[in-house]
Design a protein around this motif. Structure first.
Motif, PDB file in Angstrom:
ATOM      1  N   ARG A 121      16.777 -13.995  11.381  1.00 15.99           N
ATOM      2  CA  ARG A 121      15.827 -14.039  11.972  1.00 15.99           C
ATOM      3  C   ARG A 121      16.107 -15.351  11.868  1.00 15.99           C
ATOM      4  N   LYS A 122      16.705 -16.187  10.795  1.00 18.22           N
ATOM      5  CA  LYS A 122      16.758 -17.644  11.039  1.00 18.22           C
ATOM      6  C   LYS A 122      17.496 -18.217  11.738  1.00 18.22           C
ATOM      7  N   GLN A 123      18.738 -17.041  12.025  1.00 18.89           N
ATOM      8  CA  GLN A 123      20.014 -17.729  13.261  1.00 18.89           C
ATOM      9  C   GLN A 123      19.073 -17.919  14.217  1.00 18.89           C
ATOM     10  N   LEU A 124      18.264 -16.729  14.882  1.00 20.79           N
ATOM     11  CA  LEU A 124      17.661 -16.016  16.102  1.00 20.79           C
ATOM     12  C   LEU A 124      16.674 -17.388  16.304  1.00 20.79           C
ATOM     13  N   LEU A 125      15.813 -17.358  14.973  1.00 20.49           N
ATOM     14  CA  LEU A 125      14.950 -19.007  15.337  1.00 20.49           C
ATOM     15  C   LEU A 125      14.975 -20.074  15.032  1.00 20.49           C
ATOM     16  N   ALA A 126      16.613 -20.634  14.825  1.00 20.28           N
ATOM     17  CA  ALA A 126      17.334 -21.804  14.993  1.00 20.28           C
ATOM     18  C   ALA A 126      17.794 -21.514  16.581  1.00 20.28           C
ATOM     19  N   LYS A 127      18.094 -20.865  17.138  1.00 28.90           N
ATOM     20  CA  LYS A 127      18.632 -20.805  18.389  1.00 28.90           C
ATOM     21  C   LYS A 127      17.206 -21.069  19.520  1.00 28.90           C
ATOM     22  N   TYR A 128      16.175 -20.409  19.231  1.00 28.95           N
ATOM     23  CA  TYR A 128      15.189 -20.160  19.929  1.00 28.95           C
ATOM     24  C   TYR A 128      14.041 -21.269  19.832  1.00 28.95           C
ATOM     25  N   GLY A 129      14.209 -21.688  18.736  1.00 33.57           N
ATOM     26  CA  GLY A 129      12.902 -22.657  17.683  1.00 33.57           C
ATOM     27  C   GLY A 129      11.769 -21.808  16.775  1.00 33.57           C
ATOM     28  N   ARG A 130      11.198 -22.214  16.079  1.00 37.15           N
ATOM     29  CA  ARG A 130      10.456 -21.934  15.148  1.00 37.15           C
ATOM     30  C   ARG A 130       9.624 -21.141  15.750  1.00 37.15           C
ATOM     31  N   GLY A 131       9.025 -21.532  16.654  1.00 42.85           N
ATOM     32  CA  GLY A 131       7.527 -21.384  17.455  1.00 42.85           C
ATOM     33  C   GLY A 131       7.899 -19.719  18.175  1.00 42.85           C
TER      34      GLY A 131
END
Length: 309
Positions: A121-131
């Motif tokens: 989940r952290k890797q995906l949020l780093a890729k596409y943003g925390r929003g």
């Protein structure tokens, strides 16, 4: 992607996806063993007529089996993201074909305690943003797998489902336990039905009120159904008249009828008078033609005449 925050690392994400698959398989086997032991304990409670404790324990069994089904779905999604990781690395926005998978994985990582899912989940949020996390929670009914949303909810199982589980456990444990069946719940005020019940409810009928001072009749809220008109009967079959041909009279064949043959020439009839008559006829023929000697004399006379000239 953030300038001063965690950066997306494809290699790290790939490793975490493989580790998540291995961890989920271990958790599934462990949870399945716990469910098997719990069912055996519930069967003993039913044999001892301790139904209240059995009902409480069977709710835990239902949630554990729901969790096993969620494990299966999350495992498949991890394998899918592992295969589509080059596409995720090459795009700056969530790909449309992977939107449901990424949203479901982020939604499940917040409710399933697996360390590898948290790192994914952290890797995906780093890729596409925390929003993206806020968008997942706001649109969970749209983009997240509905089975994950329903089975990870904290809603108490319905009584009819509890009875169904107890009946199956008693049958598997060979326990003589019989209770009146509970009908499936219907939609009522203040109770949120499950997804299957919501799908089965018909749409409310929208009635139109008359304008003006007309009195509203008692049938205003009743749906108006039109009686279907039966189709007209098919036309009666009328056979096409066959053409009449004149009858040809036939002559019955008789046994005496014979095929027509050519006429037989008449037989030769001899001349009356015998040989005398025949001799006289021969003489007549001889008189009609000159003699050979006479012809020769004539020819010689003509020849001499020609020579003299």
């Amino acid at each position: 992607m953030f300038l001063f925050g965690p950066q997306f690392d494809p290699n790290k994400c790939k490793v975490q996806l493989k580790l998540a698959v291995s961890r989920i398989q271990i958790l599934k086997n462990k949870k399945a063993n716990l469910v098997r032991d719990e069912k055996r304990h519930i069967a003993e409670l039913l044999r001892n007529r301790n139904e209240e404790s059995a009902r409480i324990r069977v709710e835990t069994v239902i949630r554990d089996e729901y969790l096993i089904e969620c494990y299966n779905i999350v495992e498949v999604l991890c394998e899918l993201l592992f295969a589509r990781l080059p596409l995720i690395t090459a795009t700056c926005e969530v790909p449309s074909e992977l939107k449901e998978s990424i949203y479901t994985l982020i939604y499940a990582s917040q409710r399933i305690q697996i360390p590898e899912l948290e790192l994914i989940r952290k890797q995906l949020l780093a890729k596409y943003g925390r929003g993206l996390e806020h968008e997942v929670n706001c649109h969970c009914q749209t983009y997240v797998n509905p089975k994950i949303v329903y089975k990870l909810s904290y809603v108490t199982p319905e009584p009819f489902l509890v009875f169904q589980y107890l009946n199956e456990i008693a049958y598997e444990g060979k326990v003589d336990w019989c209770v009146d069946p509970i009908p499936p719940p219907t939609a009522s005020v203040g109770v949120a039905p499950g997804p299957s019940i919501m799908m089965q409810q018909p749409a409310p009928h929208m009635s139109m009120f008359p304008s003006g001072n007309n009195v509203v009749s008692s049938n205003i809220n009743k749906p108006s159904y039109q009686t279907p008109t039966p189709p007209p009967p098919p036309p009666a079959y009328t056979p096409t008249p066959q053409p009449q041909f004149p009858s040809v009279p036939t002559t019955p064949a008789t046994s005496t009828s014979q095929p027509a043959f050519p006429a037989i020439p008449p037989q030769y009839t001899p001349t009356p008078g015998g040989p005398a008559a025949s001799s006289s006829s021969t003489a007549t023929i001889d008189e009609a033609f000159p003699d050979f000697d006479e012809l020769t004399a004539r020819f010689e006379a003509l020849k001499r005449q020609n020579n003299m000239n």
